[in-house]
Design a protein around this motif. Structure first.
Motif, short mmCIF file in Angstrom:
data_model
loop_
_atom_site.label_atom_id
_atom_site.label_comp_id
_atom_site.label_asym_id
_atom_site.label_seq_id
_atom_site.Cartn_x
_atom_site.Cartn_y
_atom_site.Cartn_z
N ARG A 1 13.42 -3.18 2.54
CA ARG A 1 12.04 -3.36 2.10
C ARG A 1 11.51 -2.11 1.41
O ARG A 1 11.71 -0.99 1.88
N HIS A 2 10.83 -2.31 0.30
CA HIS A 2 10.19 -1.21 -0.40
C HIS A 2 9.04 -0.66 0.43
O HIS A 2 8.47 -1.38 1.28
N LEU A 3 8.67 0.60 0.18
CA LEU A 3 7.78 1.32 1.09
C LEU A 3 6.56 1.90 0.37
O LEU A 3 6.70 2.72 -0.54
N LEU A 4 5.38 1.50 0.79
CA LEU A 4 4.13 2.14 0.39
C LEU A 4 3.62 2.87 1.63
O LEU A 4 3.19 2.23 2.60
N LEU A 5 3.70 4.19 1.61
CA LEU A 5 3.50 5.01 2.81
C LEU A 5 2.27 5.88 2.68
O LEU A 5 1.77 6.13 1.58
N VAL B 1 4.44 7.52 -1.65
CA VAL B 1 3.56 8.07 -0.62
C VAL B 1 2.18 8.25 -1.25
O VAL B 1 2.05 8.81 -2.34
N PHE B 2 1.16 7.77 -0.56
CA PHE B 2 -0.19 7.74 -1.13
C PHE B 2 -0.88 9.10 -0.96
O PHE B 2 -1.58 9.35 0.02
N PHE B 3 -0.67 9.96 -1.95
CA PHE B 3 -1.44 11.20 -2.08
C PHE B 3 -2.61 10.86 -3.00
O PHE B 3 -2.42 10.67 -4.21
N THR B 4 -3.81 10.81 -2.48
CA THR B 4 -4.93 10.16 -3.16
C THR B 4 -5.14 10.64 -4.59
O THR B 4 -5.24 9.83 -5.53
N LEU C 1 4.51 1.45 -7.03
CA LEU C 1 5.60 0.89 -6.22
C LEU C 1 6.26 -0.26 -6.97
O LEU C 1 7.50 -0.36 -7.00
N LEU C 2 5.46 -1.13 -7.55
CA LEU C 2 6.01 -2.26 -8.31
C LEU C 2 6.86 -1.76 -9.48
O LEU C 2 7.95 -2.29 -9.74
N ALA C 3 6.37 -0.74 -10.17
CA ALA C 3 7.12 -0.20 -11.31
C ALA C 3 8.43 0.42 -10.86
O ALA C 3 9.47 0.22 -11.49
N GLY D 1 13.91 0.79 -10.90
CA GLY D 1 14.89 1.58 -10.16
C GLY D 1 14.70 3.07 -10.32
O GLY D 1 15.49 3.86 -9.79
N ARG D 2 13.63 3.49 -11.02
CA ARG D 2 13.37 4.92 -11.22
C ARG D 2 12.43 5.43 -10.13
O ARG D 2 11.38 4.83 -9.90
N PRO D 3 12.78 6.51 -9.47
CA PRO D 3 11.91 7.05 -8.41
C PRO D 3 10.56 7.48 -8.96
O PRO D 3 10.46 8.00 -10.08
N HIS D 4 9.53 7.29 -8.17
CA HIS D 4 8.21 7.80 -8.52
C HIS D 4 8.13 9.26 -8.09
O HIS D 4 8.74 9.65 -7.09
N PRO D 5 7.37 10.10 -8.80
CA PRO D 5 7.23 11.51 -8.38
C PRO D 5 6.71 11.69 -6.97
O PRO D 5 6.99 12.70 -6.33
N CYS D 6 5.93 10.73 -6.47
CA CYS D 6 5.41 10.81 -5.11
C CYS D 6 6.22 9.93 -4.16
O CYS D 6 5.66 9.22 -3.31
N ASP D 7 7.53 9.98 -4.28
CA ASP D 7 8.37 9.15 -3.41
C ASP D 7 8.60 9.85 -2.07
O ASP D 7 8.05 10.92 -1.80
#
Length: 295
Positions: free
Chosen positions: A85-89, A116-119, A259-261, A266-272
């Protein structure tokens, strides 16, 4: 993408649930919480399924959003990643380097997306400012402060045991680092750390690009003294991060977009989760420096 929410506390109710319910690219599927009655109440509010078994929720979704204390978030995030499962943390990713590393490694091994939700990283004006300053060389110093009044008001977060134990360093430190590191580079050393009144802490950091920064964090200032600010100084003068015009729900909607993108490309987000791990490592180093100063 079908997504479930893990958590039923004030942050889950105020930010996560409305963001998930209102996102056009997500199907808000259900809620699990440590208190079944709270999960049932929140699920009823959004006409989704309440779950008493977290594995049952994981079996029904493509992703999870986690709004739980960090010590609870980390093992559940590992569990979710291992289930694919994908993760929104939320921040901080964990309260120990070992737990944060377990999340990052589980996400990498499973090939799931994580954000990871860094506001500030998901608010329009701060995000644009961070990107602009990161593209400019020659910054020599930065000053950041986040002075909150959680412990001096009737904030619903004041009763949070992990905030009471860990204070502003772990609650607000992730925010400060998430702004400074993209611009100045990784933190190479926590040069100094000291305590102030209440849970106030002061840090001096060296960064990979050669700059230094000072950071002041507190959740115990008088309400009249509360505020946040980020200032950079360098070859091009002085710049200050603009205030955000968007609330937490809008920012979380942007985090869900990310997260959807990431899941789609398949590319990591900078705030992963790997960035969340690095932030945890720096916070742990700062905590060790603070402890050494009080011995």
């Amino acid at each position: 993408m079908r997504i479930g929410l893990l958590g039923t506390g004030p942050w889950a109710r105020a930010a996560y649930a409305p963001a998930l319910a209102g996102h056009p690219g997500l199907e808000f599927a259900g809620v699990w919480g440590r208190r079944p009655e709270a999960a049932a109440a929140l699920a009823q509010r959004y006409d989704v399924t309440p779950y008493t078994d977290v594995d049952a929720l994981l079996a029904d979704v493509d992703a999870v959003a986690v709004a739980l204390p960090p010590s609870v978030q980390a093992p559940l995030a590992v569990r979710a990643a291992r289930a694919g499962r994908h993760l929104l943390l939320d921040k901080p990713l964990a309260l120990s380097v070992a737990d944060a590393r377990a999340v990052a490694e589980a996400a990498e091994r499973a090939g799931v997306a994580s954000v990871v939700f860094f506001t500030a990283r998901f608010q329009k004006e701060p995000e644009a400012w961070i990107g602009e300053q990161a593209s400019v060389a020659g910054w020599c110093t930065a000053r950041a402060h986040w002075l909150g009044a959680v412990f001096t008001t009737d904030s619903p977060f004041a009763a949070s045991p992990w905030r009471q134990e860990k204070g502003a360093l772990w609650d607000l430190g992730p925010h400060a680092l998430s702004v400074l590191m993209p611009i100045l580079g990784d933190v190479t050393e926590v040069v100094a750390a000291g305590h102030g009144p209440g849970d106030t802490v002061h840090l001096v950091l060296d960064h990979a690009a050669g700059a230094s920064s000072t950071v002041t964090l507190s959740q115990s200032v008088p309400p009249a003294a509360a505020g946040t600010g980020y200032e950079l100084r360098g070859d091009h003068g002085v710049t200050v991060m603009p205030a955000a015009s968007e609330d937490a729900v809008t920012a979380l909607t942007r985090a869900a977009d990310a997260l959807l993108a990431s899941a789609g490309t398949g590319r990591p987000h900078p705030c992963d989760a790997s960035f969340g791990l690095r932030v945890t490592e720096i916070l742990a180093a700062a905590e060790a420096r603070l402890s050494a100063n009080t011995e």
